[in-house]
Design a protein around this motif. Structure first.
Motif, PDB file in Angstrom:
ATOM      1  N   GLN A  16       0.838  -1.208   0.000  1.00  0.00           N
ATOM      2  CA  GLN A  16       0.000   0.000   0.000  1.00  0.00           C
ATOM      3  C   GLN A  16       0.871   1.254   0.000  1.00  0.00           C
ATOM      4  O   GLN A  16       0.595   2.217  -0.722  1.00  0.00           O
ATOM      5  CB  GLN A  16      -0.909  -0.025   1.232  1.00  0.00           C
ATOM      6  CG  GLN A  16      -1.854   1.151   1.345  1.00  0.00           C
ATOM      7  CD  GLN A  16      -3.098   1.019   0.456  1.00  0.00           C
ATOM      8  OE1 GLN A  16      -3.264   0.013  -0.250  1.00  0.00           O
ATOM      9  NE2 GLN A  16      -3.961   2.023   0.489  1.00  0.00           N
ATOM     10  N   ALA A  17       1.937   1.233   0.786  1.00  0.00           N
ATOM     11  CA  ALA A  17       2.819   2.401   0.862  1.00  0.00           C
ATOM     12  C   ALA A  17       3.471   2.674  -0.496  1.00  0.00           C
ATOM     13  O   ALA A  17       3.636   3.835  -0.895  1.00  0.00           O
ATOM     14  CB  ALA A  17       3.891   2.182   1.928  1.00  0.00           C
ATOM     15  N   GLN A  18       3.831   1.622  -1.220  1.00  0.00           N
ATOM     16  CA  GLN A  18       4.443   1.813  -2.539  1.00  0.00           C
ATOM     17  C   GLN A  18       3.437   2.384  -3.538  1.00  0.00           C
ATOM     18  O   GLN A  18       3.808   3.079  -4.483  1.00  0.00           O
ATOM     19  CB  GLN A  18       5.008   0.484  -3.068  1.00  0.00           C
ATOM     20  CG  GLN A  18       6.177  -0.075  -2.245  1.00  0.00           C
ATOM     21  CD  GLN A  18       7.486   0.637  -2.497  1.00  0.00           C
ATOM     22  OE1 GLN A  18       7.527   1.876  -2.512  1.00  0.00           O
ATOM     23  NE2 GLN A  18       8.566  -0.097  -2.681  1.00  0.00           N
ATOM     24  N   LYS A  19       2.171   2.088  -3.319  1.00  0.00           N
ATOM     25  CA  LYS A  19       1.142   2.676  -4.189  1.00  0.00           C
ATOM     26  C   LYS A  19       0.938   4.148  -3.844  1.00  0.00           C
ATOM     27  O   LYS A  19       0.749   4.984  -4.732  1.00  0.00           O
ATOM     28  CB  LYS A  19      -0.160   1.891  -4.066  1.00  0.00           C
ATOM     29  CG  LYS A  19      -0.060   0.509  -4.697  1.00  0.00           C
ATOM     30  CD  LYS A  19      -1.316  -0.310  -4.473  1.00  0.00           C
ATOM     31  CE  LYS A  19      -1.140  -1.696  -5.090  1.00  0.00           C
ATOM     32  NZ  LYS A  19      -2.282  -2.567  -4.783  1.00  0.00           N
ATOM     33  N   VAL A  20       0.966   4.441  -2.545  1.00  0.00           N
ATOM     34  CA  VAL A  20       0.866   5.848  -2.135  1.00  0.00           C
ATOM     35  C   VAL A  20       2.032   6.640  -2.744  1.00  0.00           C
ATOM     36  O   VAL A  20       1.881   7.785  -3.169  1.00  0.00           O
ATOM     37  CB  VAL A  20       0.871   5.960  -0.594  1.00  0.00           C
ATOM     38  CG1 VAL A  20       1.088   7.403  -0.155  1.00  0.00           C
ATOM     39  CG2 VAL A  20      -0.432   5.407  -0.022  1.00  0.00           C
ATOM     40  N   ARG A  21       3.154   5.987  -2.811  1.00  0.00           N
ATOM     41  CA  ARG A  21       4.318   6.612  -3.428  1.00  0.00           C
ATOM     42  C   ARG A  21       4.016   7.015  -4.877  1.00  0.00           C
ATOM     43  O   ARG A  21       4.428   8.086  -5.336  1.00  0.00           O
ATOM     44  CB  ARG A  21       5.446   5.584  -3.381  1.00  0.00           C
ATOM     45  CG  ARG A  21       6.783   6.176  -3.482  1.00  0.00           C
ATOM     46  CD  ARG A  21       7.820   5.105  -3.214  1.00  0.00           C
ATOM     47  NE  ARG A  21       9.106   5.636  -3.560  1.00  0.00           N
ATOM     48  CZ  ARG A  21      10.234   4.971  -3.460  1.00  0.00           C
ATOM     49  NH1 ARG A  21      10.220   3.733  -3.028  1.00  0.00           N
ATOM     50  NH2 ARG A  21      11.364   5.528  -3.788  1.00  0.00           N
ATOM     51  N   THR A  22       3.330   6.151  -5.569  1.00  0.00           N
ATOM     52  CA  THR A  22       2.933   6.469  -6.945  1.00  0.00           C
ATOM     53  C   THR A  22       2.031   7.698  -6.962  1.00  0.00           C
ATOM     54  O   THR A  22       2.180   8.578  -7.819  1.00  0.00           O
ATOM     55  CB  THR A  22       2.187   5.267  -7.573  1.00  0.00           C
ATOM     56  OG1 THR A  22       3.004   4.105  -7.431  1.00  0.00           O
ATOM     57  CG2 THR A  22       1.885   5.517  -9.042  1.00  0.00           C
ATOM     58  N   LEU A  23       1.095   7.762  -5.994  1.00  0.00           N
ATOM     59  CA  LEU A  23       0.194   8.927  -5.933  1.00  0.00           C
ATOM     60  C   LEU A  23       0.999  10.207  -5.701  1.00  0.00           C
ATOM     61  O   LEU A  23       0.699  11.256  -6.291  1.00  0.00           O
ATOM     62  CB  LEU A  23      -0.827   8.752  -4.803  1.00  0.00           C
ATOM     63  CG  LEU A  23      -1.817   7.586  -4.943  1.00  0.00           C
ATOM     64  CD1 LEU A  23      -2.762   7.553  -3.745  1.00  0.00           C
ATOM     65  CD2 LEU A  23      -2.600   7.698  -6.245  1.00  0.00           C
ATOM     66  N   ILE A  24       1.996  10.123  -4.853  1.00  0.00           N
ATOM     67  CA  ILE A  24       2.828  11.304  -4.575  1.00  0.00           C
ATOM     68  C   ILE A  24       3.585  11.734  -5.832  1.00  0.00           C
ATOM     69  O   ILE A  24       3.631  12.917  -6.177  1.00  0.00           O
ATOM     70  CB  ILE A  24       3.783  11.008  -3.400  1.00  0.00           C
ATOM     71  CG1 ILE A  24       2.965  10.898  -2.106  1.00  0.00           C
ATOM     72  CG2 ILE A  24       4.867  12.077  -3.282  1.00  0.00           C
ATOM     73  CD1 ILE A  24       3.722  10.346  -0.921  1.00  0.00           C
ATOM     74  N   SER A  25       4.128  10.750  -6.553  1.00  0.00           N
ATOM     75  CA  SER A  25       4.820  11.067  -7.809  1.00  0.00           C
ATOM     76  C   SER A  25       3.864  11.721  -8.805  1.00  0.00           C
ATOM     77  O   SER A  25       4.238  12.647  -9.528  1.00  0.00           O
ATOM     78  CB  SER A  25       5.406   9.805  -8.438  1.00  0.00           C
ATOM     79  OG  SER A  25       6.465   9.327  -7.652  1.00  0.00           O
ATOM     80  N   ARG A  26       2.637  11.216  -8.834  1.00  0.00           N
ATOM     81  CA  ARG A  26       1.658  11.790  -9.766  1.00  0.00           C
ATOM     82  C   ARG A  26       1.329  13.236  -9.394  1.00  0.00           C
ATOM     83  O   ARG A  26       1.140  14.072 -10.267  1.00  0.00           O
ATOM     84  CB  ARG A  26       0.380  10.940  -9.767  1.00  0.00           C
ATOM     85  CG  ARG A  26       0.562   9.625 -10.496  1.00  0.00           C
ATOM     86  CD  ARG A  26      -0.714   8.801 -10.438  1.00  0.00           C
ATOM     87  NE  ARG A  26      -0.542   7.529 -11.131  1.00  0.00           N
ATOM     88  CZ  ARG A  26      -1.462   6.572 -11.150  1.00  0.00           C
ATOM     89  NH1 ARG A  26      -2.624   6.747 -10.539  1.00  0.00           N
ATOM     90  NH2 ARG A  26      -1.233   5.449 -11.792  1.00  0.00           N
ATOM     91  N   ASP A  27       1.260  13.512  -8.086  1.00  0.00           N
ATOM     92  CA  ASP A  27       1.017  14.886  -7.639  1.00  0.00           C
ATOM     93  C   ASP A  27       2.151  15.804  -8.099  1.00  0.00           C
ATOM     94  O   ASP A  27       1.919  16.922  -8.553  1.00  0.00           O
ATOM     95  CB  ASP A  27       0.885  14.950  -6.111  1.00  0.00           C
ATOM     96  CG  ASP A  27      -0.522  14.576  -5.644  1.00  0.00           C
ATOM     97  OD1 ASP A  27      -1.378  14.287  -6.515  1.00  0.00           O
ATOM     98  OD2 ASP A  27      -0.747  14.567  -4.417  1.00  0.00           O
ATOM     99  N   PHE A  28       3.377  15.296  -7.972  1.00  0.00           N
ATOM    100  CA  PHE A  28       4.522  16.086  -8.447  1.00  0.00           C
ATOM    101  C   PHE A  28       4.396  16.345  -9.947  1.00  0.00           C
ATOM    102  O   PHE A  28       4.537  17.474 -10.415  1.00  0.00           O
ATOM    103  CB  PHE A  28       5.844  15.349  -8.173  1.00  0.00           C
ATOM    104  CG  PHE A  28       6.463  15.669  -6.839  1.00  0.00           C
ATOM    105  CD1 PHE A  28       6.995  16.938  -6.585  1.00  0.00           C
ATOM    106  CD2 PHE A  28       6.546  14.710  -5.837  1.00  0.00           C
ATOM    107  CE1 PHE A  28       7.580  17.230  -5.359  1.00  0.00           C
ATOM    108  CE2 PHE A  28       7.120  14.992  -4.614  1.00  0.00           C
ATOM    109  CZ  PHE A  28       7.643  16.253  -4.368  1.00  0.00           C
ATOM    110  N   SER A  29       4.113  15.269 -10.706  1.00  0.00           N
ATOM    111  CA  SER A  29       4.026  15.411 -12.164  1.00  0.00           C
ATOM    112  C   SER A  29       2.967  16.427 -12.544  1.00  0.00           C
ATOM    113  O   SER A  29       3.185  17.273 -13.421  1.00  0.00           O
ATOM    114  CB  SER A  29       3.688  14.070 -12.818  1.00  0.00           C
ATOM    115  OG  SER A  29       4.694  13.144 -12.513  1.00  0.00           O
ATOM    116  N   ALA A  30       1.822  16.314 -11.877  1.00  0.00           N
ATOM    117  CA  ALA A  30       0.738  17.242 -12.188  1.00  0.00           C
ATOM    118  C   ALA A  30       1.165  18.672 -11.870  1.00  0.00           C
ATOM    119  O   ALA A  30       0.922  19.602 -12.657  1.00  0.00           O
ATOM    120  CB  ALA A  30      -0.514  16.869 -11.387  1.00  0.00           C
ATOM    121  N   ALA A  31       1.830  18.851 -10.731  1.00  0.00           N
ATOM    122  CA  ALA A  31       2.269  20.189 -10.343  1.00  0.00           C
ATOM    123  C   ALA A  31       3.300  20.726 -11.332  1.00  0.00           C
ATOM    124  O   ALA A  31       3.235  21.889 -11.744  1.00  0.00           O
ATOM    125  CB  ALA A  31       2.851  20.157  -8.935  1.00  0.00           C
TER     126      ALA A  31
END
Lengths: 508, 104, 500
Positions: free
Chosen positions: A385-400
């Motif tokens: 689950q934590a590794q998936k959250v990591r993906t969400l964080i990366s996506r937030d960066f990409s979007a920003a």
């Protein structure tokens, strides 16, 4: 003249060496200061004055001192493996270990002609935010010896801020370069994951660890970064791209023109509705710094990265999980400590006794937590689950980054806290990493640069950039540094008294 | 996916985990760690709140594949160096106390 | 040792149906280790082939050996596997002194190759063995147990570790359960490993020397009552390290388990050890609590993602595989599958093929390798391929016989010379003077001498008792020490004794 070496920037030292000063003089000055001050600061775990002076003399003899980094002293966090030189990672379990090889970072610095002053103190295996978890004693903050110097690279931050080294290498897993840099008034940069070799860094969390520079100025940090960066075939996760041109970007940034630069202020890191745990003084200095950027032409807007709220829990699952595995090699079989080998214990017992006595409490806590998070039945819910959250964080960066060039935030929610104030409360201690964790988890570069004082203690300003765009961190940080220095009429660290004279503080 | 139960790490579980991790923890530590880890688990269990359906896990921040080296022999370390750091050595090998468990 | 009650093998089959499965570990023959540049040479002094990486020193990092990955893919292709487009290494976490990092780098849920098969033949019948997966990992170091009886772990005072083997690339080939072999289960198990070994040799990915531990088998065996819909509980017999032992281990486990089931005892799912000396298995020491390996993707290595082009290139480079080759050679040589099986069992297929390629007829080549040469190898206690004679030399020897230069008896003497390192067959024949005598003066003299020395026999022949000529032929052969051609001698004697 010799007394001023310890308050010079490296660029100034380079000029002094080119101008006729010897590396031996410079090195001796630092060694003298270490001798005088380190009893209080506790920045170093190992110093070999003879070896350092011998090395400096050799560089002088080669005639290269003053060209590039030749002849410049440097300190290494004790997580960096150095051939024939004790390397402990702040742990009792490695006491007395002399590695038979050099980390790539150490080898590159040696090849550049730098002079190793010593190995700096750190939280054991880089697990901590205060350098109180070292098996070899605490390190104190040169700004106030009753305060922590940050961690885990607290020995490096105290040494550089306190004038015991012109610069130093730190490592950053969740903020261990940026946070201590912020709390001691230094510039600290965590490079893009994979852009500085991890070969020979004693692993804490393999997917997060990065080595980087800790220095007195942005330009110095850029010079040190350039010296250690670049592809290394010994590290499979090393990115095969040319060494970035950073010093040039720092110089350009210092010219103060940020027109056209889009800066995103991350709401989740101290913005509206997310100020819990942030000191007002930190928020004020941050806001002033953002205004300064705007005054230099930057276009500032607020950006929301909702997944950043989960960075702390994700990090405190991923890092302990990987650490529990990385630290399994410390079993008392091949090197380091062995306890209980008295004929009465079998190997399993000896391993367990060795690890029990060789590791400190925080390391044991994290090993147990990581063992739990990886164990069958819990893996998906925790590590997975934590590794998936990591993906969400990366996506937030990409979007920003689709909208802005860099993201900014305070580096830490608070200034340096008092020694001992959080050691018994892991959750409170972990909160010190709140702002630095997202960049760690996404592998993107982030720098901390001083942005003023709060209650007489330094506040750090964090600039995050997209992967492999480390130069943007240096450019923005240099602009901020130059503007503040100009307004102040002096360098930030000049506010720290007695950097080249009497011992700091009086505390035992 | 279910959110793990929170703060449920018992002393027995901590003891089991410590055995798995080869840590001969003391009774005092068991009590201390069980309490501290319960608080930490409370905090980290928040990851369960994230909507991650169809979200792939990130194992490497910067994605790369097929990093390999050529099959070329490089010099090994001299044996004296290899054994220099050993807590105990005998007959050019690393010496360890008797092994009770058979290999996994 | 074992005091297990055993059921007669034939009796086992009247009541139970066996299911077997095999996990085979193959050390690849790469020059360097899996994740570092240390040499893999067998038999080096302890701890001389180690470095920071394979010793697991703090800070060291692995980099995967390209040849090992390609070898694994080639094995997968040869076994008809699907080659993954995305594959990763994982850490298997456990504590044991022979693993330097506290974990073994292996593959878990993302292996390089899956879903293949291997057809094996036993007594003319073909069995399809399904392959579940082929994955790549690293070997462990070697423990030497000191102070106990026979170097075993049990009762040892302490142990010594050599990490030369640690980190050598190891391919694990796992079959799916193999039902339906019935009484042939032990032989199917052996035939599978034999065939797998042939494939590995043909691919050139490993020397597959079982005595050096290049190939090690774990054999799973279970029994279920005949007609039962469910399979029984299996045991895993570890480190079965010769082809013969594979068969013996299955046979023993079937007999042991049948005895337990007969008396209503449940089979424990356990690890057992095979003992070469007695052909028995014994239980491993059970662990106090279940091991939890806490697998997770190895963060120090990046995924392996073989693209189509890479796999196609490797597929195109595959050699002719043993089964296809045997079938083709059987046709070319005009032999039956059974005759081919003899060659396979003798390890002589390549030798015969090379001998034929060097000019000998298939039948002569087979005759020499399975006959005289097999005898020599057996006497010397070596494999055929280790004899100090090359297929080209055997072909040369056969050529000398066909040309009449030597006969079979002289050829055996010539072979003595070749094996003694005196040179090639022609050179030995020359040096030792082994050539058959033609119609030479020396032979004429020998024939005349025989007639003179045996006047009564000669007289009988002259008198029409033609069969008596044999004694004279024998006398000539004796004086020429076998170098004469018997038919020629007989013709010469006849000319002399019947013409006058």
């Amino acid at each position: 003249m010799s007394t001023s070496f310890t308050s010079m920037t490296v660029s100034e030292l380079q000029a002094a060496l080119a101008d006729g000063a010897t590396s031996a003089d410079v090195t001796r000055t630092y060694l003298d200061r270490i001798e005088a001050e380190d009893g209080v600061l506790g920045a170093y775990l190992h110093v070999d004055p003879e070896a350092a002076l011998e090395r400096a003399a050799a560089v002088d003899a080669s005639g290269k001192a003053g060209t590039g980094l030749a002849g410049i002293p440097v300190a290494l966090k004790d997580v960096v493996v150095t051939e024939g030189i004790p390397t402990t990672s702040g742990s009792r379990i490695l006491e007395g270990w002399k590695p038979p090889y050099d980390a790539t970072v150490a080898a590159r610095l040696a090849a550049a002609g730098t002079v190793l002053l010593g190995k700096t103190n750190m939280d054991e295996f880089a697990m901590g935010s205060s350098t109180e978890n070292s098996a070899y004693g605490v390190t104190r903050n040169p700004w106030n010896p009753e305060r922590i110097p940050g961690g885990s690279s607290g020995g490096s931050s105290a040494a550089v801020a306190g004038g015991l080294a012109p610069w130093a290498i730190g490592t950053d897993t969740g903020g261990s370069i940026r946070q201590p840099a912020a709390l001691t008034g230094l510039v600290g940069h965590k490079p893009t994951y994979g852009s500085v070799s991890r070969y020979g860094l004693i692993a804490f969390s393999s997917s997060l660890d990065q080595a980087g520079p800790m220095a007195r100025t942005v330009l110095d940090a850029a010079l040190l970064h350039e010296a250690i960066g670049g592809h290394d075939p010994l590290d499979s996760t090393s990115i095969d791209v040319p060494v970035p041109v950073l010093a040039e970007c720092a110089r350009r940034g210092a010219e103060g023109d940020l027109s056209g630069l889009k800066v995103g202020v991350v709401r989740e890191l101290g913005g509206q509705g997310h100020t819990d745990g942030y000191e007002q003084g930190v928020l004020d200095r941050f806001t002033e710094a953002v205004a300064l950027l705007e005054s230099m032409g930057a276009e500032v807007r607020e950006v929301s990265c909702p997944a950043f709220d989960l960075a702390l829990p994700a990090y405190y699952l991923i890092a302990p999980s990987e650490a529990s595995s990385n630290l399994s090699r410390f079993d008392g079989v091949r090197y380091g400590l062995r306890v209980g080998d008295d004929g009465n214990h079998d190997l399993d017992e000896v391993m367990a006794l060795t690890r029990e006595q060789g590791f400190g409490a925080e390391v044991k806590r994290r090993i147990i937590l990581g063992t739990y998070a990886l164990s069958s039945g819990y893996y998906e819910a925790y590590y997975g689950q934590a590794q998936k959250v990591r993906t969400l964080i990366s996506r937030d960066f990409s979007a920003a980054y689709a909208d802005v060039d860099v993201l900014v935030s305070p580096t830490t929610p608070t200034v340096a806290f008092p020694l001992g104030s959080r050691v018994d409360d892991p959750v409170a201690m972990y909160a010190a990493d709140l702002c630095t964790l997202p960049a760690s988890l996404a592998g993107v570069p982030a720098i901390s640069v001083p942005c003023g004082l709060s209650d007489g203690l330094p506040v750090g300003f964090q600039v995050m950039a997209p992967a492999l765009a480390d130069e943007r961190c240096y450019q923005v940080a240099a602009a901020l540094e130059a503007a503040q220095d100009a307004a102040r009429g002096s360098r930030f660290l000049d506010q720290l008294p007695r950097r080249d004279a009497e011992p700091v503080g009086g505390a035992a | 996916m279910s959110t793990p139960s929170q703060g449920q790490l018992s002393r027995d579980e901590v003891a089991h985990l410590a055995r798995l991790a080869r840590l001969a923890v003391t009774d005092e530590e068991l009590v201390l760690f069980a309490g501290q880890l319960a608080a930490v688990l409370d905090a980290v269990a928040q990851v369960g709140k994230a909507g991650v359906e169809d979200v792939p896990p990130t194992t490497h921040a910067v994605p790369m594949t097929n990093v390999m080296r050529e099959d070329v022999v490089r010099p090994s370390l001299p044996r004296e160096t290899v054994l220099a750091g050993a807590p105990a050595a005998e007959d050019d090998r690393f010496r360890v106390p008797r092994i009770l468990q058979e290999e996994a | 040792m074992s005091t297990d009650t055993l059921v007669d093998y034939d009796q086992v089959l009247t009541r139970y149906e066996p299911v077997i499965g095999l996990e085979t570990h193959v050390e690849l023959g790469t020059a360097s280790k899996m994740f570092c540049g240390c040499s893999t040479t067998f038999g080096a002094e302890p701890n001389t082939q180690t470095c920071p990486v394979c010793l697991g020193l703090p800070g060291s990092l692995p980099v995967a050996n390209a040849m090992a990955i390609e070898s694994t893919i080639r094995i997968g292709l040869a076994l008809g596997c699907r080659i993954a487009t995305w594959s990763r290494f994982a850490r298997k976490n456990y504590f044991y002194p022979d693993i330097p990092k506290g974990f073994q780098t292996t593959q878990y849920d993302e292996p390089l190759c899956t879903a293949g098969h291997l057809d094996v033949e036993v007594d003319g019948e073909t069995y399809r063995v399904e392959i579940e997966r082929v994955h790549l990992e690293e070997d462990t170091g070697k423990n030497l147990h000191v102070g106990g009886a026979t170097g075993r772990i049990h009762g040892a005072d302490h142990s010594l570790i050599d990490y030369n083997r640690a980190g050598i690339p190891l391919v694990e080939i796992v079959t799916r359960p193999i039902p339906g072999a019935g009484a042939k289960a032990p032989e199917v198990a052996k035939a599978y490993v034999t065939e797998l070994r042939e494939i590995l040799l043909a691919l050139g990915v490993s020397e597959v020397r079982m005595e050096q531990g290049n190939l090690r088998c774990d054999v799973n065996t279970s029994l279920a009552p005949i007609g039962s819909l469910e399979w029984g509980t299996r045991t895993e017999t570890k480190n079965v390290n010769s082809l013969r032992s594979v068969e013996r281990a299955v046979r023993f486990e079937m007999r042991r388990q049948a005895a337990l089931l007969d008396e209503g005892t449940r089979i424990l799912q356990e690890t057992r050890h095979f003992h070469e000396d007695t052909g028995t298995t014994s239980p491993g020491r059970s662990k106090e609590e279940a091991t939890d390996y806490r697998y997770f993707p190895e963060p120090d290595l990046v995924p392996v993602a073989p693209d189509e082009e890479w796999v196609a290139k490797l597929a195109a480079m595959l050699p002719e595989l043993p089964a296809a080759r045997r079938s083709r050679l059987s046709d070319e040589w005009g032999i039956t599958p059974t005759e081919m099986a003899w060659l396979v069992n003798a390890g002589a297929v390549e030798l015969v093929s090379d001998t034929v390629a060097a000019g000998a007829s298939p039948s002569d080549a087979r005759k020499w390798w399975l006959g005289e040469l097999a005898r020599r190898a057996n006497d010397a206690g070596t494999d055929l391929s280790d004899l100090a004679v090359t297929p080209a030399q055997v072909a040369e020897l056969i050529g000398l016989i066909s040309a009449g230069t030597i006969n079979d008896q002289l050829a055996r003497q010539a072979l003595d010379g070749v094996l003694a390192g005196e040179g090639g067959p022609a050179a030995v024949v020359e040096a030792r003077g082994l050539a058959v005598m033609g119609d030479s003066d020396e032979l004429v003299a020998a024939v005349d001498a025989a007639i003179e020395a045996n006047p009564d026999v000669a007289e009988k022949v002259r008198g029409g008792k033609v069969q008596a000529i044999g004694a004279l032929v024998g006398a000539v052969m004796k004086t020429t020490r076998g170098k004469a051609d018997a038919a020629t001698v007989k013709r010469m004697l006849e000319e002399r004794l019947t013409a006058s």
